[in-house]
Design a protein around this motif. Structure first.
Motif, PDB file in Angstrom:
ATOM      1  N   LEU A 512      19.873  28.211  -4.172  1.00  0.00           N
ATOM      2  CA  LEU A 512      20.950  28.553  -3.242  1.00  0.00           C
ATOM      3  C   LEU A 512      20.336  28.855  -1.887  1.00  0.00           C
ATOM      4  CD1 LEU A 512      23.817  29.552  -2.355  1.00  0.00           C
ATOM      5  CD2 LEU A 512      23.183  31.790  -3.293  1.00  0.00           C
ATOM      6  N   ASP A 513      20.815  28.174  -0.856  1.00  0.00           N
ATOM      7  CA  ASP A 513      20.402  28.461   0.518  1.00  0.00           C
ATOM      8  C   ASP A 513      21.667  28.510   1.363  1.00  0.00           C
ATOM      9  OD1 ASP A 513      19.429  28.550   3.106  1.00  0.00           O
ATOM     10  OD2 ASP A 513      17.717  27.261   2.673  1.00  0.00           O
ATOM     11  N   CYS A 514      22.151  29.725   1.562  1.00  0.00           N
ATOM     12  CA  CYS A 514      23.448  29.895   2.234  1.00  0.00           C
ATOM     13  C   CYS A 514      23.400  29.381   3.669  1.00  0.00           C
ATOM     14  CB  CYS A 514      23.840  31.365   2.189  1.00  0.00           C
ATOM     15  SG  CYS A 514      25.495  31.690   2.794  1.00  0.00           S
ATOM     16  N   ASP A 515      22.355  29.737   4.411  1.00  0.00           N
ATOM     17  CA  ASP A 515      22.278  29.316   5.810  1.00  0.00           C
ATOM     18  C   ASP A 515      22.251  27.795   5.945  1.00  0.00           C
ATOM     19  OD1 ASP A 515      22.357  31.871   6.757  1.00  0.00           O
ATOM     20  OD2 ASP A 515      20.191  32.069   7.023  1.00  0.00           O
ATOM     21  N   ALA A 516      21.596  27.140   5.006  1.00  0.00           N
ATOM     22  CA  ALA A 516      21.504  25.676   5.047  1.00  0.00           C
ATOM     23  C   ALA A 516      22.695  24.998   4.385  1.00  0.00           C
ATOM     24  CB  ALA A 516      20.215  25.211   4.373  1.00  0.00           C
ATOM     25  N   GLY A 517      23.594  25.795   3.757  1.00  0.00           N
ATOM     26  CA  GLY A 517      24.754  25.224   3.076  1.00  0.00           C
ATOM     27  C   GLY A 517      24.368  24.384   1.870  1.00  0.00           C
ATOM     28  N   ARG A 518      23.348  24.831   1.120  1.00  0.00           N
ATOM     29  CA  ARG A 518      22.777  24.011   0.049  1.00  0.00           C
ATOM     30  C   ARG A 518      22.941  24.687  -1.305  1.00  0.00           C
ATOM     31  NH1 ARG A 518      18.640  20.218  -1.144  1.00  0.00           N
ATOM     32  NH2 ARG A 518      17.081  20.905  -2.659  1.00  0.00           N
ATOM     33  N   LEU A 519      23.368  23.914  -2.303  1.00  0.00           N
ATOM     34  CA  LEU A 519      23.443  24.357  -3.697  1.00  0.00           C
ATOM     35  C   LEU A 519      22.881  23.218  -4.550  1.00  0.00           C
ATOM     36  CD1 LEU A 519      24.414  26.638  -5.601  1.00  0.00           C
ATOM     37  CD2 LEU A 519      26.568  25.379  -5.825  1.00  0.00           C
ATOM     38  N   HIS A 520      21.704  23.441  -5.118  1.00  0.00           N
ATOM     39  CA  HIS A 520      20.960  22.334  -5.718  1.00  0.00           C
ATOM     40  C   HIS A 520      20.506  22.661  -7.137  1.00  0.00           C
ATOM     41  CE1 HIS A 520      18.437  18.749  -5.797  1.00  0.00           C
ATOM     42  NE2 HIS A 520      17.438  19.492  -6.237  1.00  0.00           N
ATOM     43  N   LEU A 521      20.754  21.735  -8.045  1.00  0.00           N
ATOM     44  CA  LEU A 521      20.244  21.793  -9.411  1.00  0.00           C
ATOM     45  C   LEU A 521      18.941  21.004  -9.436  1.00  0.00           C
ATOM     46  CD1 LEU A 521      20.633  22.511 -12.440  1.00  0.00           C
ATOM     47  CD2 LEU A 521      21.914  20.356 -12.663  1.00  0.00           C
ATOM     48  N   ASP A 522      17.851  21.664  -9.797  1.00  0.00           N
ATOM     49  CA  ASP A 522      16.530  21.057  -9.642  1.00  0.00           C
ATOM     50  C   ASP A 522      16.175  20.147 -10.826  1.00  0.00           C
ATOM     51  OD1 ASP A 522      14.105  20.417  -8.621  1.00  0.00           O
ATOM     52  OD2 ASP A 522      13.170  22.376  -8.952  1.00  0.00           O
ATOM     53  N   ILE A 523      16.901  19.047 -10.945  1.00  0.00           N
ATOM     54  CA  ILE A 523      16.567  17.975 -11.872  1.00  0.00           C
ATOM     55  C   ILE A 523      16.747  16.659 -11.120  1.00  0.00           C
ATOM     56  CG2 ILE A 523      17.252  19.278 -13.938  1.00  0.00           C
ATOM     57  CD1 ILE A 523      19.823  17.649 -14.035  1.00  0.00           C
ATOM     58  N   SER A 524      16.186  15.606 -11.654  1.00  0.00           N
ATOM     59  CA  SER A 524      16.274  14.312 -10.977  1.00  0.00           C
ATOM     60  C   SER A 524      17.682  13.748 -11.062  1.00  0.00           C
ATOM     61  CB  SER A 524      15.299  13.316 -11.618  1.00  0.00           C
ATOM     62  OG  SER A 524      15.714  13.004 -12.946  1.00  0.00           O
ATOM     63  N   ASP A 525      17.984  12.831 -10.154  1.00  0.00           N
ATOM     64  CA  ASP A 525      19.284  12.159 -10.188  1.00  0.00           C
ATOM     65  C   ASP A 525      19.482  11.431 -11.514  1.00  0.00           C
ATOM     66  OD1 ASP A 525      19.678  13.076  -7.640  1.00  0.00           O
ATOM     67  OD2 ASP A 525      19.243  11.151  -6.663  1.00  0.00           O
ATOM     68  N   GLU A 526      18.390  10.855 -12.033  1.00  0.00           N
ATOM     69  CA  GLU A 526      18.478  10.114 -13.288  1.00  0.00           C
ATOM     70  C   GLU A 526      18.798  11.053 -14.457  1.00  0.00           C
ATOM     71  OE1 GLU A 526      16.387   7.935 -10.259  1.00  0.00           O
ATOM     72  OE2 GLU A 526      15.978   9.941 -11.125  1.00  0.00           O
ATOM     73  N   GLU A 527      18.140  12.222 -14.464  1.00  0.00           N
ATOM     74  CA  GLU A 527      18.396  13.191 -15.527  1.00  0.00           C
ATOM     75  C   GLU A 527      19.828  13.716 -15.450  1.00  0.00           C
ATOM     76  OE1 GLU A 527      17.952  15.981 -18.691  1.00  0.00           O
ATOM     77  OE2 GLU A 527      16.935  14.099 -18.157  1.00  0.00           O
ATOM     78  N   LEU A 528      20.298  13.981 -14.255  1.00  0.00           N
ATOM     79  CA  LEU A 528      21.672  14.455 -14.081  1.00  0.00           C
ATOM     80  C   LEU A 528      22.665  13.416 -14.583  1.00  0.00           C
ATOM     81  CD1 LEU A 528      23.738  16.497 -13.037  1.00  0.00           C
ATOM     82  CD2 LEU A 528      23.437  15.547 -10.734  1.00  0.00           C
TER      83      LEU A 528
END
Length: 583
Positions: A512-528
């Protein structure tokens, strides 16, 4: 008797303005209430759209408010007609009042369009009644003015003020942490809600009352006058009088609910530390009147706006102090004088611009309504978060969050639904620590159903006993405006609609990076993609598909959170025209 050739300026003349069979029947049936001939002389007929209900405690005093509205309508030469609409109170209605917001709006829309009213006074209070009534009235686009029921008096516990809603969350966490006992917890019950009115914190009810005023749909000070203050009844009477003039002027909602009005409201929401629920409700209202409002508008307009209203849950005070300090007009004046009110010329229901209404508004307490150079939070605008976990957006309210958690990376502890959360959160063997990220799925518009206010998940009791007060929490649910914490909400698309949230597993790293407006699940696009493809239909089956009726209609037609959770077939303004009925 009516004029043989009535002027067709008012909608009601289509019913009562002719000397033929239809006019005879419409008037005759109304006369069984003891209404004399002269009431049908072409005067404006003003509907009072009432959400009174003893099952909606926030609105239980609306009968008295309606009487004062009627007095104002009659004084101004109008003909008042009161009618009930569905009252969706958040405190009692299960599974959530959000499920029936659209139903209530349909009730309002059809009641207005199908009946002989030239303007309406919308009596609103509890959370969803304000957006529901504005949505329904906007769909018809007739003159309309909002009168809210007002907030409760300050709650009291052990000689101190406590805020409705917020106190419940605080005391319950203290109970789970062992800091208070059950008797102490229950002793707050009566003192928290000690008068008529809505929640006295800056929860969703107070936020939406402020939004109605900021949009220009109510008279100045409507948002904050306490429910039991005599000035609330004065405002109700003045609003009734004004509704008559609006009918004569043809001042319809489309002239007030403009793009400029919504931009003003977004800026005001940041300044007051308003509820995240306003994002969904303003989007739905805008959709009904034909204004294109997007999530990015909250970042573009609300960003870099100081929160200057020091109210619970973000700050210290309650709505009583807010009114005594000058209420929303004082906030609007401070924004306007600093150039932060985007559109001071926006029209309001009294026929004046919003700036004309507040240019001389006094600010009487700099502790409650702070100067702009001494804000509660320097940048309090609601944050829109995007990333592979929320490709269509999620929201976070920085003013209610812990600053040290607004940039955070931690391992997920996953709950598949609310029931799973309730079972698992109390497990003493749960692998969780203060750095963990709590993730709850299947609580969105389709999944719960209705997107309940369960996003502010209570923390694990074993961490509460260690003194942990906040953790990052993520869900596709909503959160009560009275709640607080570093809580990411409205993740879209939701898990039950196949959104990436459905793929999160225990132990996954989330950033979570509020200032950057980012919410990221740390897996590859392929895994997702692989995880989402492996989900079966039952993994994301909405709870409501087990039933039928309205819930089935809801699940089949509700839009996602980023689109306002309206029904797809209700978006757009349909106007007030209705075919004439021939008896």
């Amino acid at each position: 008797m009516p004029d043989q050739n009535p002027k067709k300026k008012l909608r009601s003349t289509e019913w009562f303005g002719s000397a033929d069979k239809n006019g005879f029947m419409y008037r005759s049936w109304m006369k069984n209430q003891g209404i004399p001939d002269h009431e049908f002389d072409g005067r404006p007929i003003i509907g009072i759209c009432n959400t009174w209900s003893e099952l909606t405690p926030c609105n239980a005093h609306f009968r008295k408010i309606a009487e004062h509205v009627k007095r104002g309508i009659s004084e101004a030469g109008g003909f008042p007609v009161e009618f009930p609409v569905f009252s969706n109170g958040e405190s009692n209605l299960r599974p959530t009042a959000m499920l029936t917001r659209n139903l209530a709006s349909m009730d309002v829309e059809e009641a207005i369009r199908g009946n002989p009213v030239d303007a309406v006074v919308l009596l609103t209070g509890c959370d969803k009644t304000t957006p529901a009534l504005l949505m329904g009235a906007a769909s018809c686009d007739i003159p309309a003015i909002v009168v809210t029921g007002g907030p409760m008096l300050n709650g009291k516990l052990d000689g101190k003020d406590i805020g409705s809603g917020t106190a419940v969350w605080q005391l319950h966490e203290s109970l789970k942490a062992g800091e208070i006992n059950l008797h102490q917890f229950l002793s707050a019950e009566g003192g928290m809600s000690r008068s008529a009115g809505t929640c006295n914190t800056m929860g969703t009810a107070s936020t939406m009352a402020c939004m109605a005023e900021a949009l220009g749909t109510s008279l100045p000070h409507n948002a904050a006058i306490p429910a039991v203050d005599a000035r609330r009844y004065v405002l109700a009477q003045m609003s009734g009088m004004r509704a008559v003039e609006m009918a004569k002027e043809g001042l319809t909602l489309s002239k007030i609910l403009t793009r400029e009005a919504f931009e003003n409201a977004i800026r005001v929401n940041a300044a007051i530390g308003g509820s995240t629920n306003a994002v969904i409700h303003l989007k739905a209202i805008a959709g009904r009147i034909g204004v294109d409002l997007e999530l990015e508008d909250w970042t573009r307009i609300g960003g870099n706006t100081p929160t200057i209203v020091d109210l619970l849950p973000s700050g210290r005070f309650l709505m009583e102090e807010f009114y005594y300090a000058g209420g929303l007009p004082a906030v609007l004046r401070r924004l306007g004088e600093s150039g932060l009110l985007p559109h001071p010329g926006a029209l309001t229901v009294n026929g004046r611009s919003i700036w004309d209404n507040v240019r001389e508004a006094p600010s009487l307490n700099d502790e409650v309504i702070r100067p702009l150079d001494k804000p509660l939070i320097a940048d309090g605008g609601i944050r829109i978060l995007r990333g592979n976990l929320s490709p269509r957006g999620a929201v976070l309210k920085p003013s209610a969050a812990s600053p040290e958690l607004l940039k955070h990376r931690g391992r997920a502890v996953v709950f598949e639904n609310l029931e799973h959360y309730k079972e698992r959160i109390v497990d003493e063997s749960l692998e969780v620590d203060a750095s963990s990220v709590l993730v709850m799925k299947n609580c969105g518009p389709k999944g719960y159903p209705g997107m309940a206010e369960v996003g502010n998940m209570g923390l694990p009791p074993k961490l509460l006993r260690q003194g942990i007060k906040d953790m990052v929490r993520i869900s596709d649910a909503r959160m009560s405006g009275t709640a607080y914490g570093t809580v990411v909400l409205h993740v879209a698309p939701e898990a039950a609609d196949g959104g990436p949230l459905a793929a999160v597993r225990d132990g996954d790293w989330i950033e979570l990076d509020c200032d950057a407006g980012r919410l990221h699940l740390d897996i590859s696009d392929e895994e997702l993609a692989s995880r989402l493809a492996s989900l079966t239909s039952t993994d994301a089956q909405p709870m409501s598909t087990r039933g039928g009726g309205y819930q089935k209609l809801y699940v089949n037609h509700v839009l996602q959170a980023d689109e306002g959770c309206d029904f797809d077939f209700l978006v757009g303004c349909r106007g007030s025209a209705v075919p004439r009925h021939s008896h």
